[in-house]
Design a protein around this motif. Structure first.
Motif, PDB file in Angstrom:
ATOM      1  N   GLY A   1       0.788  -1.220   0.000  1.00  0.00           N
ATOM      2  CA  GLY A   1       0.000   0.000   0.000  1.00  0.00           C
ATOM      3  C   GLY A   1       0.821   1.271   0.000  1.00  0.00           C
ATOM      4  N   MET A   2       0.094   2.377   0.148  1.00  0.00           N
ATOM      5  CA  MET A   2       0.680   3.715   0.141  1.00  0.00           C
ATOM      6  C   MET A   2      -0.010   4.555   1.209  1.00  0.00           C
ATOM      7  SD  MET A   2       0.611   4.348  -4.002  1.00  0.00           S
ATOM      8  CE  MET A   2       1.788   5.697  -4.050  1.00  0.00           C
ATOM      9  N   HIS A   3       0.655   5.620   1.609  1.00  0.00           N
ATOM     10  CA  HIS A   3       0.081   6.526   2.611  1.00  0.00           C
ATOM     11  C   HIS A   3      -0.882   7.498   1.940  1.00  0.00           C
ATOM     12  CE1 HIS A   3       1.420   5.914   6.689  1.00  0.00           C
ATOM     13  NE2 HIS A   3       2.614   5.587   6.257  1.00  0.00           N
ATOM     14  N   ASN A   4      -2.008   6.965   1.498  1.00  0.00           N
ATOM     15  CA  ASN A   4      -3.102   7.800   1.021  1.00  0.00           C
ATOM     16  C   ASN A   4      -4.394   7.023   1.240  1.00  0.00           C
ATOM     17  OD1 ASN A   4      -3.665   6.098  -1.280  1.00  0.00           O
ATOM     18  ND2 ASN A   4      -1.928   7.033  -2.321  1.00  0.00           N
ATOM     19  N   PRO A   5      -5.532   7.662   1.255  1.00  0.00           N
ATOM     20  CA  PRO A   5      -6.790   6.970   1.565  1.00  0.00           C
ATOM     21  C   PRO A   5      -7.095   5.792   0.656  1.00  0.00           C
ATOM     22  CG  PRO A   5      -7.106   9.351   1.682  1.00  0.00           C
ATOM     23  CD  PRO A   5      -5.736   9.131   1.111  1.00  0.00           C
ATOM     24  N   ASP A   6      -6.608   5.823  -0.593  1.00  0.00           N
ATOM     25  CA  ASP A   6      -6.910   4.736  -1.519  1.00  0.00           C
ATOM     26  C   ASP A   6      -6.319   3.404  -1.081  1.00  0.00           C
ATOM     27  OD1 ASP A   6      -8.347   6.371  -3.178  1.00  0.00           O
ATOM     28  OD2 ASP A   6      -6.703   6.744  -4.574  1.00  0.00           O
ATOM     29  N   TRP A   7      -5.097   3.439  -0.571  1.00  0.00           N
ATOM     30  CA  TRP A   7      -4.385   2.185  -0.334  1.00  0.00           C
ATOM     31  C   TRP A   7      -3.939   1.986   1.108  1.00  0.00           C
ATOM     32  CZ3 TRP A   7      -6.103   0.083  -4.285  1.00  0.00           C
ATOM     33  CH2 TRP A   7      -6.135   0.712  -5.539  1.00  0.00           C
ATOM     34  N   MET A   8      -4.341   2.880   2.008  1.00  0.00           N
ATOM     35  CA  MET A   8      -3.985   2.715   3.418  1.00  0.00           C
ATOM     36  C   MET A   8      -4.634   1.486   4.041  1.00  0.00           C
ATOM     37  SD  MET A   8      -1.869   4.676   5.179  1.00  0.00           S
ATOM     38  CE  MET A   8      -2.520   5.036   6.813  1.00  0.00           C
ATOM     39  N   THR A   9      -5.765   1.054   3.482  1.00  0.00           N
ATOM     40  CA  THR A   9      -6.418  -0.116   4.059  1.00  0.00           C
ATOM     41  C   THR A   9      -5.585  -1.377   3.859  1.00  0.00           C
ATOM     42  OG1 THR A   9      -8.553  -1.253   4.250  1.00  0.00           O
ATOM     43  CG2 THR A   9      -7.773  -0.770   2.037  1.00  0.00           C
ATOM     44  N   TRP A  10      -4.647  -1.350   2.903  1.00  0.00           N
ATOM     45  CA  TRP A  10      -3.704  -2.460   2.745  1.00  0.00           C
ATOM     46  C   TRP A  10      -2.500  -2.275   3.670  1.00  0.00           C
ATOM     47  CZ3 TRP A  10      -4.771  -6.776   0.030  1.00  0.00           C
ATOM     48  CH2 TRP A  10      -5.839  -6.727  -0.875  1.00  0.00           C
ATOM     49  N   THR A  11      -2.097  -1.038   3.868  1.00  0.00           N
ATOM     50  CA  THR A  11      -0.999  -0.771   4.794  1.00  0.00           C
ATOM     51  C   THR A  11      -1.391  -1.127   6.220  1.00  0.00           C
ATOM     52  OG1 THR A  11      -0.189   1.019   3.383  1.00  0.00           O
ATOM     53  CG2 THR A  11       0.510   1.049   5.676  1.00  0.00           C
ATOM     54  N   HIS A  12      -2.622  -0.788   6.598  1.00  0.00           N
ATOM     55  CA  HIS A  12      -3.153  -1.125   7.916  1.00  0.00           C
ATOM     56  C   HIS A  12      -4.492  -1.842   7.702  1.00  0.00           C
ATOM     57  CE1 HIS A  12      -0.139   1.494   9.694  1.00  0.00           C
ATOM     58  NE2 HIS A  12      -0.528   2.469   8.905  1.00  0.00           N
ATOM     59  N   PRO A  13      -4.475  -3.137   7.397  1.00  0.00           N
ATOM     60  CA  PRO A  13      -5.705  -3.830   6.988  1.00  0.00           C
ATOM     61  C   PRO A  13      -6.821  -3.735   8.027  1.00  0.00           C
ATOM     62  CG  PRO A  13      -3.786  -5.178   6.518  1.00  0.00           C
ATOM     63  CD  PRO A  13      -3.299  -4.018   7.335  1.00  0.00           C
ATOM     64  N   CYS A  14      -8.003  -3.387   7.538  1.00  0.00           N
ATOM     65  CA  CYS A  14      -9.185  -3.267   8.383  1.00  0.00           C
ATOM     66  C   CYS A  14     -10.278  -4.206   7.864  1.00  0.00           C
ATOM     67  CB  CYS A  14      -9.651  -1.817   8.423  1.00  0.00           C
ATOM     68  SG  CYS A  14      -8.416  -0.703   9.144  1.00  0.00           S
ATOM     69  N   GLY A  15     -11.507  -3.957   8.264  1.00  0.00           N
ATOM     70  CA  GLY A  15     -12.586  -4.876   7.956  1.00  0.00           C
ATOM     71  C   GLY A  15     -12.958  -4.952   6.491  1.00  0.00           C
ATOM     72  N   PHE A  16     -12.540  -3.982   5.682  1.00  0.00           N
ATOM     73  CA  PHE A  16     -12.856  -4.027   4.266  1.00  0.00           C
ATOM     74  C   PHE A  16     -12.059  -5.111   3.541  1.00  0.00           C
ATOM     75  CE2 PHE A  16     -14.243   0.309   5.321  1.00  0.00           C
ATOM     76  CZ  PHE A  16     -15.520   0.268   4.785  1.00  0.00           C
ATOM     77  N   LEU A  17     -11.058  -5.664   4.206  1.00  0.00           N
ATOM     78  CA  LEU A  17     -10.264  -6.748   3.646  1.00  0.00           C
ATOM     79  C   LEU A  17     -10.452  -8.003   4.488  1.00  0.00           C
ATOM     80  CD1 LEU A  17      -6.917  -4.844   2.941  1.00  0.00           C
ATOM     81  CD2 LEU A  17      -8.733  -5.387   1.316  1.00  0.00           C
ATOM     82  N   PRO A  18     -10.207  -9.178   3.925  1.00  0.00           N
ATOM     83  CA  PRO A  18     -10.314 -10.422   4.699  1.00  0.00           C
ATOM     84  C   PRO A  18      -9.152 -10.548   5.679  1.00  0.00           C
ATOM     85  CG  PRO A  18      -9.476 -10.875   2.511  1.00  0.00           C
ATOM     86  CD  PRO A  18      -9.849  -9.413   2.518  1.00  0.00           C
TER      87      PRO A  18
END
Length: 638
Positions: A250-267
């Motif tokens: 991921g990257m430090h932006n709203p688009d890819w932060m959920t991969w940097t810090h995985p939350c409920g939107f990911l398994p």
């Protein structure tokens, strides 16, 4: 074979033998700093606890490249002044007392707003940077080397170089951000040239026995950026000079932060595939590979390692949610581990509200204060009214203190408003926590009375009462025709009754989450919000992720901000926007205009016992964090 044999297999890394394969990630503790250029006692304890929790390698955070700087917000430890580095010696020594090794994260944020190329962001900040010149690059490289030497002299076993997530130095690696036309831009080798120069310089200075760990984004997910194959090529450039490559994303932006810090939107464990790709490629034979990203279970760690997907597992949030997570699992009590709900409250509170907190561990950051509260001299008979998260947590804490506890719940099941999490795909971490609370109650001595709406008469004779009656959805009186609508909360589990088109009135967090949920089920949703922005009540990280979902599905989620609902009719919603009246045809209407605390019901129990507390949503509709914090406080003081 002993349990978790792969997790607890010792391994030599450079000059150190690590007792296991668990690495504690470098959670940066800005909130423990009051501007001091060295670790405070609170900061030392934070990392010391990770060693006590069982990590084989503890990565600390807070040291600054190029000297400390107090910006009034961030932790910044000085590596240049000896009477500042004395506390770093204390930090390393106290981690070593638990048989763990320690490294220090060094983050590559250039001074004076420099980035790899003109126009790049700085840690996701909208302020754009300017291309760093070669003389400044040389200076910054030498500062890295000096920092590593200072840390080695202070007793650290290594460094972790943060070359990931599109922070300024990581921007050299990505074709999406690196637009340089000199020898530091263009090909993979050129883009890696500067980070490799730093690695080579550090290795030559510190020698072969000092651990060098490199965090990188194995994929950025950004079109035109680092993909999985390019990530592997970058890792190959790094491996001659480092001991561990941490395959993040991921990257430090709203688009890819959920991969940097995985939350409920990911398994669960969504980033493991990157380390597995690195590990099984056969291309990285000179270094170890670690995986990171929302990993919370020792069982999962064992599976990852036993299947050869990584050599190490890096964990951050679970050490905060439950410091005993490793010890519990080893004792055969994995089911007792408090699950992290991936709400990012720790990151948000540390970086924004400036006091790091955890939604599911109210003792976090207050361990010493809680320990000073004496155990109850007299065991009491306690009534807890309400079986939502606040009531369940309070009942469990009272039970741990030896009180005789009865929990009253008017519904046929426990969970309160958290019941909705069972129906929402991206709320699975919250559903896990709700189910954990219920399972813990089943193992406790708490008497649970379901289908029982407590009355003041029923709790006569109790020594203490904890009211946790929660909140109810608001039905706005200013909107005509609300009888033609239903509350958003009541729609969960009954989505098949809504029809294809739904209008949601209210664009706060509940309304926006409901819109995303219904869109994922194939419904077409229109969201009406009176204010100019959506989800103003949500935490920053969660709001960012919700807004990305809305943007990416704009063909099915239609947003009308600054829109005031003026009436609801069967199949029709009327509203005003910018002074003009309009209407929307719809199959169903959901109300998400807020939650009202049930204070009147709670107050009815106020004088029925010597000790009385109101907690959770019946005080004010808020998040799980307040349920656990107030539940603990009530139990400690009942």
């Amino acid at each position: 074979m002993k349990p978790y044999s792969h997790v607890f297999s010792p391994i030599r890394v450079a000059g150190s033998v690590l007792k296991n394969r668990i690495i504690s990630a470098p959670s940066t503790i800005h909130t423990s700093s009051s501007g001091q250029p060295y670790p405070t006692e609170e900061a030392i304890r934070f990392f010391e606890r990770r060693a006590a929790a069982g990590a084989g390698l503890v990565t600390c955070a807070g040291a600054s490249i190029g000297g400390s700087h107090d910006d009034g917000k961030h932790c910044s430890w000085d590596l240049k002044v000896p009477n500042h580095t004395n506390r770093l010696c204390d930090l390393a020594g106290r981690i070593h007392l638990y048989g763990a090794k320690c490294t220090m994260e060094l983050i590559g944020i250039f001074p004076d707003g420099y980035t790899v190329s003109d126009g790049c962001s700085i840690m996701g900040d909208p302020v754009m940077g300017r291309e760093i010149p070669k003389d400044k690059m040389e200076w910054f490289k030498n500062e890295y080397i000096e920092a590593a030497l200072t840390l080695k002299a202070s007793g650290f076993d290594g460094v972790m170089l943060h070359f990931g997530h599109s922070i300024p130095i990581a921007q050299f690696l990505s074709p999406y951000t690196n637009k340089r036309t000199d020898e530091y831009g263009g090909s993979t080798e050129n883009r890696c040239r500067y980070p490799v120069e730093i690695l080579k310089g550090i290795r030559e200075a510190v020698g072969p026995d000092f651990i060098i760990d490199v965090r990188m984004s194995g994929t950025e997910f950004q079109q035109g950026g680092i993909d999985l194959d390019e990530g592997l090529r970058i890792a190959q450039q790094f491996q001659p000079y480092c001991d561990i490559i941490q395959a993040s994303a991921g990257m430090h932006n709203p688009d890819w932060m959920t991969w940097t810090h995985p939350c409920g939107f990911l398994p669960p464990n969504p980033n493991v595939f990157i380390a597995e790709h690195f590990k099984k490629s056969g291309c990285l034979d000179q270094c170890f590979v670690s995986t990171i990203g929302g990993i919370t279970s020792l069982d999962d760690c064992e599976d990852i390692l036993s299947q050869g997907k990584a050599d190490f597992v890096v964990v951050a949030r679970e050490f905060i949610a439950d410091p005993e997570w490793i010890h519990k699992a080893v004792a055969g009590k994995q089911e007792d581990v408090v699950p992290c709900i991936k709400c990012m409250r720790c990151l948000d509170s540390d970086n924004n509200s400036q006091y790091m907190l955890c939604a599911v561990n109210p003792r976090f950051n207050q361990e010493e204060a809680v320990a000073k509260i004496p155990a109850p001299a007299v065991k009491k008979k306690v009534a807890v009214i309400g079986g939502g998260p606040a009531g369940m947590y309070a009942a469990l804490e009272c039970d741990k203190l030896g009180h005789s506890v009865t929990l009253f719940e008017k519904q046929a099941h426990l969970g309160g408003l958290l019941e909705y999490a069972d129906h929402v795909s991206f709320k699975w971490p919250l559903a896990n926590f709700k189910n954990w609370l219920i399972a813990q109650l089943e193992k406790s001595n708490v008497t649970v009375r379901l289908n029982t709406e407590a009355t003041p008469e029923m709790v006569e004779g109790f020594d203490g009462i904890i009211a946790a009656l929660g909140s109810q959805p608001v039905i706005p009186k200013f909107i005509p025709g609300t009888e033609n609508a239903r509350t958003a909360v009541s729609a969960y589990g009954h989505e098949d009754e809504l029809g294809r088109r739904t209008v949601i009135i209210g664009g706060g967090q509940v309304g926006l989450e409901t819109a995303v949920h219904l869109q994922r089920l194939g419904l077409d949703v229109t969201l009406l919000e009176m204010l100019p922005q959506l989800a103003g009540d949500a935490s920053k990280c969660h709001r960012d992720e919700l807004m990305v979902e809305v943007r990416d599905h704009a063909d099915h989620i239609h947003v009308l901000t600054g829109a005031k609902c003026t009436g609801i009719e069967p199949g029709l919603v009327r509203y005003e926007r910018e002074g003009e009246a309009a209407a929307i045809k719809t199959d169903s209407v959901l109300l998400a205009v807020g939650l009202r605390p049930q204070r009147e019901r709670a107050d009815a129990f106020m004088h029925m016992a010597d000790s009385f507390f109101e907690i959770g949503d019946c005080v004010k509709a808020r998040t799980v964090e307040w349920c656990t914090r107030e539940g603990l406080a009530a139990a400690l003081n009942i």
